[in-house]
Design an enzyme around this catalytic site. Structure first.
Site, PDB file in Angstrom:
ATOM      1  N   LYS A 260      46.983  38.123   6.762  1.00 22.22           N
ATOM      2  CA  LYS A 260      46.508  37.074   5.876  1.00 22.22           C
ATOM      3  C   LYS A 260      46.742  37.425   4.408  1.00 22.22           C
ATOM      4  O   LYS A 260      46.801  36.549   3.551  1.00 22.22           O
ATOM      5  CB  LYS A 260      45.015  36.810   6.124  1.00 22.22           C
ATOM      6  CG  LYS A 260      44.500  35.543   5.449  1.00 22.22           C
ATOM      7  CD  LYS A 260      43.108  35.199   5.920  1.00 22.22           C
ATOM      8  CE  LYS A 260      42.618  33.891   5.286  1.00 22.22           C
ATOM      9  NZ  LYS A 260      43.422  32.744   5.660  1.00 22.22           N
ATOM     10  N   ARG A 261      46.889  38.714   4.124  1.00 18.90           N
ATOM     11  CA  ARG A 261      47.119  39.128   2.738  1.00 18.90           C
ATOM     12  C   ARG A 261      48.420  38.555   2.190  1.00 18.90           C
ATOM     13  O   ARG A 261      48.604  38.456   0.987  1.00 18.90           O
ATOM     14  CB  ARG A 261      47.148  40.657   2.643  1.00 18.90           C
ATOM     15  CG  ARG A 261      45.791  41.323   2.826  1.00 18.90           C
ATOM     16  CD  ARG A 261      45.860  42.802   2.494  1.00 18.90           C
ATOM     17  NE  ARG A 261      46.785  43.510   3.370  1.00 18.90           N
ATOM     18  CZ  ARG A 261      46.456  44.011   4.555  1.00 18.90           C
ATOM     19  NH1 ARG A 261      45.230  43.860   5.013  1.00 18.90           N
ATOM     20  NH2 ARG A 261      47.349  44.651   5.292  1.00 18.90           N
TER      21      ARG A 261
END
Length: 493
Positions: A260-261
């Protein structure tokens, strides 16, 4: 053999795009083999549960049309369970696990461990300091029955561990990875029952897969290192192991596991952005599997006919957002105007371009507007950005070239003639708009780029964009005249 597969997520949040691909591959394999897909909720880690996660998982799968035949379903706003092998939520199966762990204790494949967290931490620190593999040292493996009963009577906290045989070669075949061999000396005495009485994943998954008749376990490669212990557990119970299939990871652009980063990873993220389910399914089906030809566009029905586990790759597949956008744009272009309009309305309402009270009386106009711009977007939350040209009162030229084009010697005459013809026209539509241009060409001799490009710039401020005849139709007489007047005042020298 009747094929039975399962998708078994933990309700710890959103459905990850990798989870959806795992569910999809299970679904496609079942479909190809006239089998059954089971949904099982693995919620034995009570500390990580997220309220509403089960509902979210099921809703995301339904949105993607990846359906299961057994397991939890949402009916009238509540979770129900269907099937003869339930319960399908692990926290409701504790009596079953209690029965089966006792079998392992009785046959010597499991043992009580009373070691404290402090002792375990100390042992692991010492092992790491020596450069050894950090694992349980077997301190409680050989406690006598009297010692065990005394500790239980005292109420000492405990876990139950798998008693691995020493120096045994564990072998199994994986459809994707091939033949695999691991020595038990390289493994750990895995905890099977935690101190809270709940089973670990490694124990519950074996019991559940066996009792639910699962024939093929299709899951992510992160579970591959645990599979030798699972194979031993099947042996401990005297059961035949199912066929294992470990799927490659989905990777970021930097070829690390999708995170998700670096962008969206939840199915809900793609739903909110306005990706079509058939596009996302088509895209993720090709992340780790290929049909053996150059084709890239497949319906879920076609995927179900073509899917073959033998064609799943070992190496990870990069999640290329630009490729997804290309594919989604294709599906948007192919979809009906009615469908895309209905899906676009929430985004138009959110930006305030239209109001709830507009929907009924202006629906045809909204549909025509969406039709004129839908081929220009990659996902539907981009619709308002494209729709802005129909709602702004002032025209802002996008670059100097647009300004230069409006300095052409034919422009003053073109504005006058075009405005007059628009004002005299009733019921504008694309055909009538084309007729106006033909009249100007014939009567004024203004043709080609000298005609169409300036009109587009005067109406939109841009040299390129949606079909000009549709733009004229959607804008209507009043707004067209206002824009021509504005351009004439602001840009024509």
């Amino acid at each position: 053999m009747m094929v039975r597969v399962r998708f078994a997520p933990s309700p710890t949040g959103y459905l990850h795009i990798g989870g959806l691909r795992t569910a999809l591959y299970n679904y496609l394999f079942a479909k190809k083999n006239n089998g059954t897909m089971v949904l099982r909720i693995e919620d034995t880690d009570q500390n990580r549960l997220v309220e509403g996660a089960i509902e979210g998982l099921i809703q995301s799968m339904n949105w993607a049309e990846v359906y299961h035949e057994e397991g939890p379903f949402i009916q009238e706003g509540r979770i129900i369970q269907k099937g003869e092998n339930g319960p399908y939520i692990q926290s409701e199966r504790l009596p079953i696990y209690k029965e089966y762990i006792q079998k392992l204790l009785d046959n010597g494949w499991a043992y009580y461990c009373f070691c404290s967290k402090e002792r375990l931490d100390k042992v692991r620190d010492e092992q790491k300091a020596k450069g050894d593999i950090a694992r349980y040292d077997g301190h409680c493996r050989n406690l006598s029955q009297e010692e065990i009963e005394a500790k239980l009577k005292e109420g000492q906290p405990y876990v139950i561990r798998l008693k691995l045989p020493e120096n045994r070669l564990v072998t199994f075949d994986d459809i994707v990875r091939g033949h695999i061999e691991v020595n038990t000396n390289d493994l750990d005495d895995q905890v099977l029952i935690k101190s809270d009485g709940y089973p670990t994943y490694h124990f519950a998954v074996i019991v559940d897969d066996y009792l639910m008749g699962i024939t093929h376990i299709i899951r992510g490669e992160e579970w591959l290192p645990s599979t030798p212990k699972h194979v031993l557990l099947y042996e401990a119970f005297g059961w035949d192991a199912p066929q294992f299939v470990h799927l490659p990871n989905i990777l970021n652009q930097d070829r690390k596991k999708l995170s998700k980063r670096q962008g969206d990873v939840a199915v809900e993220d793609f739903m909110k952005k306005g990706y079509l389910p058939e596009a996302l399914v088509n895209f993720i089906a090709l992340l780790g599997w290929s049909p053996g030809n150059e084709e890239e566009i497949f319906s879920i029905e076609e995927l179900g006919q073509l899917f073959d586990l033998e064609r799943v790759n070992k190496s990870g597949a990069v999640f290329d957002v630009s490729k997804l956008n290309w594919m989604n744009a294709h599906y948007i272009r192919e979809a009906s105007v009615e469908r895309i309009t209905k899906l676009s309305i929430p985004y138009l309402l959110e930006t305030g371009y239209i109001q709830e009270e507009d929907l009924e009386k202006r629906y045809e106009w909204i549909e025509m507007m969406v039709e004129s711009i839908k081929d220009k977007v990659s996902y539907l939350s981009q619709i308002p950005e494209q729709a802005a040209l129909f709602f702004k009162d002032e025209i802002s030229l996008e670059d100097q070239e647009c300004h230069d084009i409006l300095q052409g010697e034919q422009i003053p005459k073109l504005i006058t003639v075009f405005r007059e013809k628009i004002q005299k026209t009733e019921n504008l539509d694309p055909t009538i708009a084309k007729g106006i241009f033909k009249e100007i060409q014939k009567e004024e001799g203004i043709k080609g780029k000298n005609l169409f490009m300036p009109v587009r710039i005067m109406l939109t401020g841009q040299m390129h964009g949606p079909d000009l005849m549709k733009i004229i139709t959607v804008l209507g007489e009043k707004r067209i005249v206002e824009r021509l007047n504005y351009v004439e005042d602001q840009y024509i020298s």
